[in-house]
Motif scaffolding. Sequence first.
Motif, mmCIF file in Angstrom:
data_model
loop_
_atom_site.group_PDB
_atom_site.id
_atom_site.type_symbol
_atom_site.label_atom_id
_atom_site.label_comp_id
_atom_site.label_asym_id
_atom_site.label_seq_id
_atom_site.Cartn_x
_atom_site.Cartn_y
_atom_site.Cartn_z
ATOM 1 N N ALA A 94 0.805 -1.217 0.000
ATOM 2 C CA ALA A 94 0.000 0.000 0.000
ATOM 3 C C ALA A 94 0.842 1.273 0.000
ATOM 4 O O ALA A 94 0.334 2.357 -0.302
ATOM 5 C CB ALA A 94 -0.931 0.003 1.205
ATOM 6 N N LEU A 95 2.116 1.175 0.318
ATOM 7 C CA LEU A 95 2.964 2.371 0.406
ATOM 8 C C LEU A 95 3.004 3.209 -0.873
ATOM 9 O O LEU A 95 2.920 4.435 -0.789
ATOM 10 C CB LEU A 95 4.380 1.988 0.827
ATOM 11 N N LEU A 100 1.794 8.392 -3.603
ATOM 12 C CA LEU A 100 1.130 9.136 -4.677
ATOM 13 C C LEU A 100 0.129 10.134 -4.117
ATOM 14 O O LEU A 100 0.050 11.271 -4.576
ATOM 15 C CB LEU A 100 0.422 8.173 -5.633
ATOM 16 N N ALA A 101 -0.648 9.716 -3.129
ATOM 17 C CA ALA A 101 -1.679 10.589 -2.567
ATOM 18 C C ALA A 101 -1.090 11.844 -1.924
ATOM 19 O O ALA A 101 -1.670 12.913 -2.010
ATOM 20 C CB ALA A 101 -2.508 9.824 -1.548
ATOM 21 N N PHE A 102 0.079 11.711 -1.314
ATOM 22 C CA PHE A 102 0.655 12.867 -0.624
ATOM 23 C C PHE A 102 1.581 13.709 -1.471
ATOM 24 O O PHE A 102 1.781 14.880 -1.192
ATOM 25 C CB PHE A 102 1.385 12.418 0.652
ATOM 26 N N PHE A 103 2.174 13.143 -2.532
ATOM 27 C CA PHE A 103 3.206 13.892 -3.236
ATOM 28 C C PHE A 103 2.833 14.330 -4.647
ATOM 29 O O PHE A 103 3.547 15.137 -5.233
ATOM 30 C CB PHE A 103 4.507 13.083 -3.248
ATOM 31 N N LEU A 104 1.744 13.831 -5.199
ATOM 32 C CA LEU A 104 1.309 14.332 -6.495
ATOM 33 C C LEU A 104 0.623 15.679 -6.316
ATOM 34 O O LEU A 104 0.012 15.933 -5.280
ATOM 35 C CB LEU A 104 0.343 13.349 -7.151
ATOM 36 N N PRO A 105 0.687 16.527 -7.318
ATOM 37 C CA PRO A 105 -0.047 17.793 -7.228
ATOM 38 C C PRO A 105 -1.553 17.531 -7.071
ATOM 39 O O PRO A 105 -2.058 16.510 -7.555
ATOM 40 C CB PRO A 105 0.256 18.481 -8.568
ATOM 41 N N PRO A 106 -2.289 18.411 -6.408
ATOM 42 C CA PRO A 106 -3.706 18.197 -6.112
ATOM 43 C C PRO A 106 -4.570 17.819 -7.320
ATOM 44 O O PRO A 106 -5.457 17.001 -7.209
ATOM 45 C CB PRO A 106 -4.171 19.520 -5.522
#
Length: 109
Positions: A94-95, A100-106
Amino acid sequence: PLRLLRQPVYLCLCLGYAAYSATIGGMAIYAPQFLQYVYNLQQDSAAMSFSVIMSVTGLVGSALGGFLLERIKAGETATASEAAKLGAVLMLAALPTCELAFFLPPGDV
């Protein structure tokens, strides 16, 4: 009780659960602030969104993990060590999604 401290599986499970609990606690504090800052949500909306996401993923993940463990063991009872290994593998799997959820642009999520 002291015999338990000599059981490596027990120690690993306790330390792993302590680390997991600390992570969830930290996320409960900082994730709503992250949602406020990155997605410009109001405080109550960010807290509610995070609560719903954590509740749903926790319930679904627990059910699917139990189902998967039963399928792997073909109806036999799994040992604590086997259950812990499966949990560790699934958390590691799951990491990338978390990253991806925290480091991709919104706009890219």
